[in-house]
Design a protein around this motif. Sequence first.
Motif: not given
Length: 234
Positions: A36-38, A190-192, A212-215, A231-234
Amino acid sequence: MTTTAPVIDIREVSRTYGEGPPALHDVTLSVRTGEALAVVGPSGSGKSTLLNLIAGLDRPSAGSVTVDGVRVDGLSETASARYRRARIGMVFQFFNLLDDLTVGDNVLLPAQLAKAPRAEARRRAADLLERLGIGRHTHAYPGRLSGGERQRVAVARALMNRPALLLADEPTGALDTAAGADVRELLTGLNADGQTIVLVTHDLGLAASCATRTVELVDGRIVRDTEHTAVVGR
């Protein structure tokens, strides 16, 4: 759970418009299946341009864009539309639902465009709406739903054809705080479950909770690429 197989492979991509500075400059980016890329950054940093290139809505001035094994930058308009139907689900800030169709018919639309068998498509739509907690609204019209509920309908529609990649462009931008938190929880779930997601957002809280990753993009360049250990909430 991520694998090593890239679902997105962007190589030395630049995009210029007219005589101005490039919207993207020499961007290389690989996204693994299940990530999950932000994508974050200030206005004008190139976030929407990057998303449009991945979706095949725009073409790079230089470099290559490969998604799920398809060289997107070389597709004709017809092939690009087929690519989006088969491999991409898209969620927008303002939902883009058709107000004269019921919730169920909005969700069915991608399957109809792909000429999927009708009975199978109806089962898939019903399953998605139940899974996303809005099955009771199947026969309602979008205008009668809250913002958070409409975004859930948009997500169900985006997932209808089982896309390899879900693209979300400011999915909480038009929502209040409570509805935004609801969408964050939905995307995280959804990502989980294994859905690969690319999320463009100004909301750093959304990025922190879903990704799971930020650019980070600044002036069309990647200036930071950070993988999150938790990740918060996982």
